[in-house]
Design an enzyme around this catalytic site. Structure first.
Site, PDB file in Angstrom:
ATOM      1  N   ARG A  97      23.848 -22.402   8.793  1.00 24.65           N
ATOM      2  CA  ARG A  97      24.327 -21.611   7.651  1.00 24.65           C
ATOM      3  C   ARG A  97      25.710 -21.014   7.899  1.00 24.65           C
ATOM      4  NH1 ARG A  97      24.651 -16.775   5.685  1.00 24.65           N
ATOM      5  NH2 ARG A  97      23.766 -15.731   7.497  1.00 24.65           N
ATOM      6  N   CYS A 150      16.337 -10.029   5.387  1.00 21.60           N
ATOM      7  CA  CYS A 150      16.152 -10.057   6.840  1.00 21.60           C
ATOM      8  C   CYS A 150      15.066  -9.079   7.249  1.00 21.60           C
ATOM      9  CB  CYS A 150      17.479  -9.758   7.520  1.00 21.60           C
ATOM     10  SG  CYS A 150      18.612 -11.131   7.279  1.00 21.60           S
ATOM     11  N   ARG A 169      12.847 -10.778  10.136  1.00 25.52           N
ATOM     12  CA  ARG A 169      12.767 -12.185  10.586  1.00 25.52           C
ATOM     13  C   ARG A 169      13.976 -12.601  11.404  1.00 25.52           C
ATOM     14  NH1 ARG A 169      16.432 -15.268   8.011  1.00 25.52           N
ATOM     15  NH2 ARG A 169      17.294 -14.288   6.165  1.00 25.52           N
ATOM     16  N   SER A 170      15.133 -11.952  11.158  1.00 25.75           N
ATOM     17  CA  SER A 170      16.393 -12.408  11.735  1.00 25.75           C
ATOM     18  C   SER A 170      17.279 -11.177  11.917  1.00 25.75           C
ATOM     19  CB  SER A 170      17.019 -13.404  10.747  1.00 25.75           C
ATOM     20  OG  SER A 170      18.333 -13.763  11.117  1.00 25.75           O
ATOM     21  N   ASP A 229      20.987  -9.658  13.485  1.00 26.36           N
ATOM     22  CA  ASP A 229      22.326  -9.665  14.083  1.00 26.36           C
ATOM     23  C   ASP A 229      22.415  -8.361  14.882  1.00 26.36           C
ATOM     24  OD1 ASP A 229      25.055  -9.203  14.489  1.00 26.36           O
ATOM     25  OD2 ASP A 229      25.646  -9.971  12.516  1.00 26.36           O
ATOM     26  N   ASN A 265      19.874  -1.413  10.577  1.00 26.15           N
ATOM     27  CA  ASN A 265      18.435  -1.534  10.349  1.00 26.15           C
ATOM     28  C   ASN A 265      17.634  -0.438  11.049  1.00 26.15           C
ATOM     29  OD1 ASN A 265      18.988  -5.063  10.491  1.00 26.15           O
ATOM     30  ND2 ASN A 265      18.642  -3.879   8.629  1.00 26.15           N
ATOM     31  N   HIS A 286      19.524 -11.925  17.740  1.00 25.67           N
ATOM     32  CA  HIS A 286      20.629 -12.739  18.254  1.00 25.67           C
ATOM     33  C   HIS A 286      21.965 -12.005  18.316  1.00 25.67           C
ATOM     34  CE1 HIS A 286      19.976 -13.592  13.884  1.00 25.67           C
ATOM     35  NE2 HIS A 286      21.253 -13.276  13.831  1.00 25.67           N
ATOM     36  N   ILE A 287      22.833 -12.567  19.140  1.00 18.05           N
ATOM     37  CA  ILE A 287      24.234 -12.140  19.212  1.00 18.05           C
ATOM     38  C   ILE A 287      25.063 -13.381  18.898  1.00 18.05           C
ATOM     39  CG2 ILE A 287      26.069 -11.303  20.745  1.00 18.05           C
ATOM     40  CD1 ILE A 287      23.913  -9.835  22.382  1.00 18.05           C
ATOM     41  N   TYR A 288      25.938 -13.307  17.893  1.00 14.67           N
ATOM     42  CA  TYR A 288      26.788 -14.456  17.564  1.00 14.67           C
ATOM     43  C   TYR A 288      27.784 -14.683  18.709  1.00 14.67           C
ATOM     44  CZ  TYR A 288      24.987 -14.632  12.776  1.00 14.67           C
ATOM     45  OH  TYR A 288      24.169 -14.765  11.680  1.00 14.67           O
TER      46      TYR A 288
HETATM   47  N1  LIG Z   1      25.931 -12.050   9.850  1.00 17.03           N
HETATM   48  C1  LIG Z   1      25.356 -11.049   9.171  1.00 17.03           C
HETATM   49  N2  LIG Z   1      25.014  -9.938   9.862  1.00 17.03           N
HETATM   50  C2  LIG Z   1      24.431  -8.884   9.225  1.00 17.03           C
HETATM   51  O1  LIG Z   1      24.129  -7.895   9.902  1.00 17.03           O
HETATM   52  C3  LIG Z   1      24.188  -8.986   7.816  1.00 17.03           C
HETATM   53  C4  LIG Z   1      24.573 -10.154   7.134  1.00 17.03           C
HETATM   54  N3  LIG Z   1      25.153 -11.170   7.837  1.00 17.03           N
HETATM   55  N4  LIG Z   1      24.422 -10.283   5.785  1.00 17.03           N
HETATM   56  C5  LIG Z   1      23.721  -9.288   5.024  1.00 17.03           C
HETATM   57  C6  LIG Z   1      23.748  -7.947   5.618  1.00 17.03           C
HETATM   58  C7  LIG Z   1      25.002  -7.164   5.481  1.00 17.03           C
HETATM   59  N5  LIG Z   1      24.948  -6.303   6.688  1.00 17.03           N
HETATM   60  C8  LIG Z   1      26.070  -5.749   7.293  1.00 17.03           C
HETATM   61  C9  LIG Z   1      27.326  -6.175   6.916  1.00 17.03           C
HETATM   62  C10 LIG Z   1      28.446  -5.637   7.503  1.00 17.03           C
HETATM   63  C11 LIG Z   1      28.308  -4.644   8.459  1.00 17.03           C
HETATM   64  C12 LIG Z   1      29.551  -4.071   9.048  1.00 17.03           C
HETATM   65  O2  LIG Z   1      30.629  -4.582   8.847  1.00 17.03           O
HETATM   66  N6  LIG Z   1      29.474  -2.988   9.776  1.00 17.03           N
HETATM   67  C13 LIG Z   1      30.601  -2.376  10.449  1.00 17.03           C
HETATM   68  C14 LIG Z   1      31.337  -1.355   9.608  1.00 17.03           C
HETATM   69  C15 LIG Z   1      30.547  -0.723   8.512  1.00 17.03           C
HETATM   70  C16 LIG Z   1      31.367   0.233   7.632  1.00 17.03           C
HETATM   71  O3  LIG Z   1      32.545   0.493   7.902  1.00 17.03           O
HETATM   72  O4  LIG Z   1      30.799   0.736   6.659  1.00 17.03           O
HETATM   73  C17 LIG Z   1      30.118  -1.742  11.748  1.00 17.03           C
HETATM   74  O5  LIG Z   1      30.984  -1.587  12.630  1.00 17.03           O
HETATM   75  O6  LIG Z   1      28.944  -1.395  11.853  1.00 17.03           O
HETATM   76  C18 LIG Z   1      27.048  -4.204   8.828  1.00 17.03           C
HETATM   77  C19 LIG Z   1      25.932  -4.761   8.242  1.00 17.03           C
HETATM   78  C20 LIG Z   1      23.769  -6.601   7.429  1.00 17.03           C
HETATM   79  N7  LIG Z   1      23.571  -7.960   7.074  1.00 17.03           N
HETATM   80  O1  LIG Z   2      19.581  -6.191   7.242  1.00 21.59           O
HETATM   81  C1  LIG Z   2      20.054  -7.210   7.787  1.00 21.59           C
HETATM   82  C2  LIG Z   2      20.522  -8.285   7.048  1.00 21.59           C
HETATM   83  C3  LIG Z   2      21.003  -9.365   7.703  1.00 21.59           C
HETATM   84  N1  LIG Z   2      21.040  -9.405   9.055  1.00 21.59           N
HETATM   85  C4  LIG Z   2      21.614 -10.599   9.729  1.00 21.59           C
HETATM   86  C5  LIG Z   2      20.709 -11.495  10.502  1.00 21.59           C
HETATM   87  C6  LIG Z   2      21.452 -12.820  10.480  1.00 21.59           C
HETATM   88  O2  LIG Z   2      22.469 -12.807  11.468  1.00 21.59           O
HETATM   89  C7  LIG Z   2      22.103 -12.812   9.108  1.00 21.59           C
HETATM   90  C8  LIG Z   2      21.277 -13.540   8.075  1.00 21.59           C
HETATM   91  O3  LIG Z   2      21.317 -14.895   8.325  1.00 21.59           O
HETATM   92  P1  LIG Z   2      20.071 -15.878   8.102  1.00 21.59           P
HETATM   93  O4  LIG Z   2      20.667 -17.232   8.308  1.00 21.59           O
HETATM   94  O5  LIG Z   2      19.613 -15.691   6.689  1.00 21.59           O
HETATM   95  O6  LIG Z   2      19.030 -15.531   9.109  1.00 21.59           O
HETATM   96  O7  LIG Z   2      22.189 -11.450   8.750  1.00 21.59           O
HETATM   97  C9  LIG Z   2      20.609  -8.337   9.798  1.00 21.59           C
HETATM   98  O8  LIG Z   2      20.660  -8.326  11.037  1.00 21.59           O
HETATM   99  N2  LIG Z   2      20.117  -7.271   9.136  1.00 21.59           N
END
Ligand SMILES: Nc1nc(=O)c2c([nH]1)NC[C@@H]1CN(c3ccc(C(=O)N[C@@H](CCC(=O)O)C(=O)O)cc3)CN21
Ligand SMILES: O=c1ccn([C@H]2C[C@H](O)[C@@H](COP(=O)(O)O)O2)c(=O)[nH]1
Length: 283
Positions: free
Chosen positions: A22, A160, A180-181, A183, A191, A221-223
């Site tokens: 993905r 997630c 389920r997944s 980051d 979370n 996971h860690i990317y």
């Molecule tokens: N790859 C991925 N990881 C995720 O954690 C994730 C997704 N996709 N897609 C859906 C949601 C969106 N989420 C996110 C998206 C961005 C941040 C982020 O950029 N956080 C920064 C700054 C936040 C801010 O300034 O408000 C951080 O340093 O925590 C965190 C969670 C969690 N989810």
């Molecule tokens: O609340 C959240 C929302 C998303 N994530 C992370 C987990 C994955 O890295 C991606 C979603 O990718 P999938 O391919 O759909 O698993 O977003 C998270 O940690 N917490």
């Protein structure tokens, strides 16, 4: 904080590389993590080994509880986390079900507040749970689930942290949340806060004491592009004590959450952190 750092270290030490179609980015991955948060003693699980933006995490939770389906609605309440998945995700942009700029489709709160029944009516899962808990009822199925495999193609991302089970034991409320997944560098920071706040908030509006929140993760996971920062920077730092969270006591009902509550009804005290780390985000 200790359990978060242990999970990060475990991924670094024991993780296996897994290709991800993905996002096109490999992830160092472990299976199964059990975290718990002591809501009763207000140990707010905010990351201290980098600066954590807890208000955005709480705003995201409020958006889920309100059934939001657009990144614009999330932005309006102080959370930018859905911009990329709504507007920069190739598969979703080409999906004929996407209704235009900022649309997220039938994700998270849409399922939680308006699960489609076969007869065309909708089911408000959250209202049912809150009503029962308010009346001291735990039917062993006080569950809110965002996971609706029949409608995955109608949303930009599968949820997630997808299912929340509330349990009442005497006058104490517990929460078990399933993910389920995860980051771990970016998502888990949010979370953890959301599990804690969800239990604290639902306990407050249903008139119970909050106990513990249990957070169960399948794939953690860690990317690849985050690994160096985690291993060589964040994991080298010593954590500080957990801060405390104060929630506006005027929040008394689900309607309050739906109508006037903002991220500023939540204040953290005693937060000390290391410098910010900006982790790359994979769409
Ligand atoms: N790859 C991925 N990881 C995720 O954690 C994730 C997704 N996709 N897609 C859906 C949601 C969106 N989420 C996110 C998206 C961005 C941040 C982020 O950029 N956080 C920064 C700054 C936040 C801010 O300034 O408000 C951080 O340093 O925590 C965190 C969670 C969690 N989810
Ligand atoms: O609340 C959240 C929302 C998303 N994530 C992370 C987990 C994955 O890295 C991606 C979603 O990718 P999938 O391919 O759909 O698993 O977003 C998270 O940690 N917490």
């Amino acid at each position: 904080m200790k359990q978060y750092l242990e999970l990060c270290q475990r991924i670094v030490d024991e993780g296996q590389w897994v290709e991800n179609k993905r996002t096109g980015t490999r992830c160092l991955t472990v299976i199964n993590a059990d975290l718990e948060y002591d809501v009763a003693n207000n140990k707010f699980p905010m990351i201290t080994t980098r600066k954590s933006y807890y208000k955005a995490a709480i705003a995201e939770l409020l958006g889920y509880l309100r059934g939001y389906d657009s990144a614009e609605q999330f932005r309006d309440i102080g959370c930018k986390t859905w911009d990329a998945n709504a507007n920069d995700n190739g598969a979703w942009l080409n999906n004929p079900n996407r209704k235009g700029e900022d649309d997220m489709g039938r994700v998270y709160g849409v399922q939680g507040r308006g699960w489609q029944r076969p007869d065309g009516s909708t089911l408000d899962q959250l209202a049912k749970v809150i009503n029962n808990l308010k009346n001291g009822i735990d039917d062993r199925g006080e569950i809110v689930t965002f996971y609706n495999p029949g409608e995955f193609e109608l949303g930009c991302l599968r949820p997630c942290m997808h299912t929340h089970t509330f349990s009442l034991l005497g006058d104490t409320l517990y929460l078990t949340s399933y993910q389920r997944s995860c980051d771990v560098p970016l998502g888990l920071n949010f979370n953890q806060i959301q599990c804690f706040v969800l239990l604290a908030l639902v306990a407050q509006i249903t008139g119970h004491k909050a106990g513990k929140a249990y957070h169960k993760i399948a794939n953690a996971h860690i990317y690849e592009n985050q690994l160096e920062l985690m291993r060589d920077v964040q994991l080298k730092r010593e954590p500080f004590e957990s801060p405390k969270l104060a929630i506006n006591p005027k929040i008394k009902t689900l309607e309050d959450i739906e109508t006037w509550v903002t991220r500023d009804d939540f204040e953290v005290t005693g937060y000390q952190s290391h410098e910010p780390i900006q982790y790359p985000f994979s769409v």
